[in-house]
Scaffold this motif. Sequence first.
Motif, PDB file in Angstrom:
ATOM      1  N   ILE A  33     -49.723   2.857 -62.075  1.00 30.82           N
ATOM      2  CA  ILE A  33     -49.863   2.968 -60.754  1.00 30.82           C
ATOM      3  C   ILE A  33     -49.717   2.159 -59.644  1.00 30.82           C
ATOM      4  N   SER A  35     -50.339   1.530 -55.607  1.00 36.34           N
ATOM      5  CA  SER A  35     -51.276   2.464 -54.680  1.00 36.34           C
ATOM      6  C   SER A  35     -51.234   1.267 -53.640  1.00 36.34           C
ATOM      7  N   GLU A  38     -55.126   0.229 -53.874  1.00 33.37           N
ATOM      8  CA  GLU A  38     -55.866  -0.455 -55.864  1.00 33.37           C
ATOM      9  C   GLU A  38     -56.457  -1.026 -55.742  1.00 33.37           C
ATOM     10  N   GLY A  42     -58.123   1.733 -57.308  1.00 27.75           N
ATOM     11  CA  GLY A  42     -57.883   1.537 -58.268  1.00 27.75           C
ATOM     12  C   GLY A  42     -57.897   1.882 -59.741  1.00 27.75           C
TER      13      GLY A  42
END
Length: 98
Positions: A33, A35, A38, A42
């Motif tokens: 991931i 992001s 996050e 997250g």
Amino acid sequence: MKIIHAAVAGTLESGDVMIRIAPADGQEIDLQINSSVEKQFGEAIRATLLQTLRHYGVQGVQLIVDDKGALDCILRARLETLLARAAGLAALPWENAK
């Protein structure tokens, strides 16, 4: 659900997410991931993605997520679209989902 080939869904626009999936050896889910949110969300992003994969019985995949602040409903919608594409389905089996 068996993932038979790589696929992509989504965009890199603000408020959206781009997700890529590919079959992987074994039964593990390799989840990566990236992001912009996050630090704050997250764990929630990870939980939503893994829950959706479990719901459809998906195992043995690599999932790469580039999130630009997508809401949970967007995450699920993009992932479900991606799963149908990667499994070679015209639509998801809504009634028969695990």
